[in-house]
Design an enzyme around this catalytic site. Structure first.
Site, mmCIF file in Angstrom:
data_model
loop_
_atom_site.group_PDB
_atom_site.id
_atom_site.type_symbol
_atom_site.label_atom_id
_atom_site.label_comp_id
_atom_site.label_asym_id
_atom_site.label_seq_id
_atom_site.Cartn_x
_atom_site.Cartn_y
_atom_site.Cartn_z
ATOM 1 N N ILE A 96 0.875 -1.163 0.000
ATOM 2 C CA ILE A 96 0.000 0.000 0.000
ATOM 3 C C ILE A 96 0.918 1.220 0.000
ATOM 4 C CG2 ILE A 96 -0.294 -0.220 2.512
ATOM 5 C CD1 ILE A 96 -3.029 1.205 2.152
ATOM 6 N N TYR A 97 0.938 1.910 -1.124
ATOM 7 C CA TYR A 97 1.864 3.032 -1.297
ATOM 8 C C TYR A 97 1.154 4.207 -1.945
ATOM 9 C CZ TYR A 97 5.729 -0.066 -0.174
ATOM 10 O OH TYR A 97 6.585 -0.924 0.473
ATOM 11 N N GLY A 106 -5.556 11.469 3.098
ATOM 12 C CA GLY A 106 -6.577 10.474 3.401
ATOM 13 C C GLY A 106 -6.631 9.313 2.428
ATOM 14 N N LEU A 107 -5.717 9.261 1.458
ATOM 15 C CA LEU A 107 -5.762 8.179 0.467
ATOM 16 C C LEU A 107 -5.366 6.839 1.069
ATOM 17 C CD1 LEU A 107 -4.284 10.041 -2.634
ATOM 18 C CD2 LEU A 107 -6.688 9.689 -2.013
ATOM 19 N N ASN A 135 9.619 1.706 10.590
ATOM 20 C CA ASN A 135 8.741 2.643 9.892
ATOM 21 C C ASN A 135 7.658 3.104 10.870
ATOM 22 O OD1 ASN A 135 7.120 4.096 8.157
ATOM 23 N ND2 ASN A 135 7.174 2.573 6.514
ATOM 24 N N TYR A 142 -1.278 2.366 10.914
ATOM 25 C CA TYR A 142 -2.003 1.095 10.966
ATOM 26 C C TYR A 142 -2.668 0.898 12.319
ATOM 27 C CZ TYR A 142 0.481 0.124 6.633
ATOM 28 O OH TYR A 142 0.986 0.195 5.355
#
Length: 171
Positions: A96-97, A106-107, A135, A142
């Site tokens: 997910i980048y 918000g993407l 990270n 998350y």
């Protein structure tokens, strides 16, 4: 601003390669050697490898676009495509980048929510991912999205053995 999430087909592999290399480099270049990064990019994001992944029926890729410009992507794995044996009722978010120009808009949250919807549609019970232990920004993100650390595994970036934390969200 027009926003969309669209499946990636194999005929768009070069666009997938470009956004993959750009976003991975932006995220990890400062913390890794140029040699290790180059080796990883050449292996993980070769056209041949990406075509294999796109043709795997247990993997799904999605572009996120803003005004028809690709600004990020998501890769989901089911069944045998998952990198850990979490169970048949789990889905892995492998990648997910978001491009640096579109971070903090918000993407990322949108893509996580999209993954949760896909998992519920498939009647799965959890979504999980691996995140590099160093990270901190991603780990905090998350956690805010409801993921909990449940373990760890080794991630090879070139010749560098790194530790990814495994995080899971129960549905």
């Amino acid at each position: 601003m027009t926003l969309s999430i669209t499946p990636v087909s194999v005929d768009r592999v070069e666009e997938l390669q470009a956004i993959s290399i750009a976003t991975f480099t932006d995220t990890f270049a400062k913390d890794n050697t140029a040699e290790d990064l180059a080796q990883y990019l050449a292996e993980a994001y070769s056209i041949e490898r990406l075509e294999q992944e796109l043709n795997n029926p247990d993997s799904e890729f999605y572009f996120v676009t803003v005004d028809e410009q690709i600004v990020g992507y998501l890769k989901l794995n089911l069944g045998s495509a998952q990198h850990e044996e979490v169970g048949a009722e789990a889905m892995e978010i492998e990648r997910i980048y978001i491009a640096p120009s579109h971070k903090r808009l918000g993407l990322g949250s949108l893509l996580i929510t999209f993954a949760m919807v896909r998992a519920r549609q498939a009647q799965l019970t959890s979504v999980w991912l691996g995140v590099w232990e160093h990270n901190d920004a991603a780990r905090r993100f998350y956690e805010r999205m409801g993921f909990k650390t449940v373990g760890s595994h080794v991630f090879m970036l070139g010749s560098d053995e790194q530790t990814d934390l495994l995080m899971q969200h129960m549905l």
